[in-house]
Design a protein around this motif. Structure first.
Motif, mmCIF file in Angstrom:
data_model
loop_
_atom_site.group_PDB
_atom_site.id
_atom_site.type_symbol
_atom_site.label_atom_id
_atom_site.label_comp_id
_atom_site.label_asym_id
_atom_site.label_seq_id
_atom_site.Cartn_x
_atom_site.Cartn_y
_atom_site.Cartn_z
ATOM 1 N N GLN A 100 0.962 -1.131 -0.101
ATOM 2 C CA GLN A 100 0.242 0.076 -0.042
ATOM 3 C C GLN A 100 0.723 1.007 -0.058
ATOM 4 N N PHE A 101 1.886 1.242 0.933
ATOM 5 C CA PHE A 101 2.794 2.353 0.699
ATOM 6 C C PHE A 101 3.519 2.692 -0.307
ATOM 7 N N ALA A 102 4.070 1.337 -1.114
ATOM 8 C CA ALA A 102 4.570 1.494 -2.239
ATOM 9 C C ALA A 102 3.772 2.182 -3.438
ATOM 10 N N THR A 103 2.424 1.781 -3.456
ATOM 11 C CA THR A 103 1.349 2.302 -4.280
ATOM 12 C C THR A 103 1.246 3.860 -4.099
ATOM 13 N N SER A 104 1.159 4.067 -2.839
ATOM 14 C CA SER A 104 1.035 5.662 -2.547
ATOM 15 C C SER A 104 2.031 6.568 -2.915
ATOM 16 N N ILE A 105 3.233 6.027 -3.494
ATOM 17 C CA ILE A 105 4.384 6.884 -3.918
ATOM 18 C C ILE A 105 4.528 6.475 -5.378
ATOM 19 N N LYS A 106 3.979 5.859 -6.065
ATOM 20 C CA LYS A 106 4.157 5.428 -7.365
ATOM 21 C C LYS A 106 3.739 6.732 -8.305
ATOM 22 N N GLY A 107 4.447 6.647 -9.361
ATOM 23 C CA GLY A 107 4.245 7.822 -10.368
ATOM 24 C C GLY A 107 3.004 7.649 -11.168
ATOM 25 N N PRO A 108 2.549 8.575 -11.951
ATOM 26 C CA PRO A 108 1.307 8.630 -12.614
ATOM 27 C C PRO A 108 1.443 7.533 -13.863
ATOM 28 N N ASN A 109 2.810 7.113 -14.212
ATOM 29 C CA ASN A 109 2.730 6.089 -15.272
ATOM 30 C C ASN A 109 3.047 4.639 -14.698
ATOM 31 N N GLU A 110 3.162 4.134 -13.580
ATOM 32 C CA GLU A 110 3.571 2.982 -13.062
ATOM 33 C C GLU A 110 2.143 2.167 -12.726
ATOM 34 N N ASP A 111 2.098 0.909 -12.790
ATOM 35 C CA ASP A 111 1.120 -0.035 -12.750
ATOM 36 C C ASP A 111 0.745 -0.033 -11.300
ATOM 37 N N VAL A 112 -0.514 0.213 -10.836
ATOM 38 C CA VAL A 112 -0.670 0.085 -9.454
ATOM 39 C C VAL A 112 -0.978 -1.359 -9.048
ATOM 40 N N PHE A 113 -1.186 -2.153 -10.001
ATOM 41 C CA PHE A 113 -1.605 -3.373 -9.622
ATOM 42 C C PHE A 113 -0.816 -4.401 -9.636
#
Length: 268
Positions: free
Chosen positions: A24-37
């Protein structure tokens, strides 16, 4: 071989426990072009702009202040009220003391959902719906905390209290000067439980509050989640904002927490 199995089991439990939080933390700091899934624990383009974006979408800091106010008041009322009730049940002699202890213990078995409507009707009768006071009152003194402190006070040596009585100390003096300083560890446990339950509470604030400005953090984020449901980065950032105070509080008080209720009456 046994040692390897033990450490393997511990590592597996650790991964199950903190793995979702790290994702969840990694998802919260992902850039707009990264796959959140994709479960990438180290994003390729980390950014903390998602946290600022949450505040742009919903008044998250207002929600957090409301939650902090509710949780802080619950900590104070539980530490004071539960301590007084627990001391009375443990050390004072009065008619119906055992029955009162049984009632407190029995109340823990009653699901909150079973009394939800009754509580709402009571709050409405007092004109406390849609107020933070109405959110605080049902959890102001939890039965579990009363029983925790009762057990802690029961562990105090009777001889010490008898000596205080001989010296002329009344019940309030024995409570404040002798009993309370001896159960500091339990008070920390009660404070942590009270803060955690108040901060995480979702159902009761959802029922009693209707004004968005008075929402606590849990219902504020969940109620407005549909606004940014397509952006899971913001959802993850909001989740981290909600859970971070609990983690910091536990880290600060963990030493006292693990001391638990096993403290003696005599120190130094």
């Amino acid at each position: 071989m046994k040692l390897v199995l033990r450490y393997s089991a511990l590592l597996a439990i650790l991964a199950i426990s903190i793995g979702p939080f790290l994702w969840q933390f990694a998802t919260s700091i992902k850039g707009p072009n990264e796959d959140v899934f994709v479960p990438d624990f180290i994003p390729d383009d980390p950014t903390f702009s998602n946290y600022a974006a949450v505040a742009d979408v919903v008044p998250v800091w207002t929600f957090a202040l409301n939650s902090l106010a509710v949780a802080s008041v619950n900590v104070v009322t539980n530490c004071l009220g539960a301590a007084m009730a627990g001391y009375a049940l443990a050390r004072l002699r009065f008619k119906g003391r055992k029955l009162a202890a049984v009632i407190f213990a029995s109340s823990i078995l009653v699901p909150f959902e079973a009394i939800l409507i009754s509580l709402f009707l009571v709050m409405r009768g007092f004109g406390l719906t849609n107020t933070l006071t109405g959110v605080v009152l049902p959890g102001a003194i939890a039965a579990l905390n009363v029983l925790l402190l009762r057990n802690a006070f029961l562990a105090l040596p009777a001889e010490v209290e008898e000596a205080a009585i001989i010296d002329g100390a009344n019940a309030w003096q024995r409570f404040t000067r002798l009993a309370l300083p001896s159960v500091k560890g339990t008070l920390v446990v009660v404070a942590l439980f009270s803060f955690m339950f108040s901060w995480d509470d979702f159902l009761w604030p959802l029922v009693v509050l209707s004004d968005q400005e008075k929402y606590t953090l849990t219902i504020g984020l969940a109620y407005l989640q549909g606004t940014f449901v397509q952006n899971q980065r913001l959802v993850a950032a909001g989740t981290i904002i909600a859970v971070l105070p609990l983690i910091l509080l536990f880290l600060l008080l963990q030493k006292h927490f693990f001391r638990g209720v096993g403290e003696g009456a005599i120190k130094g």
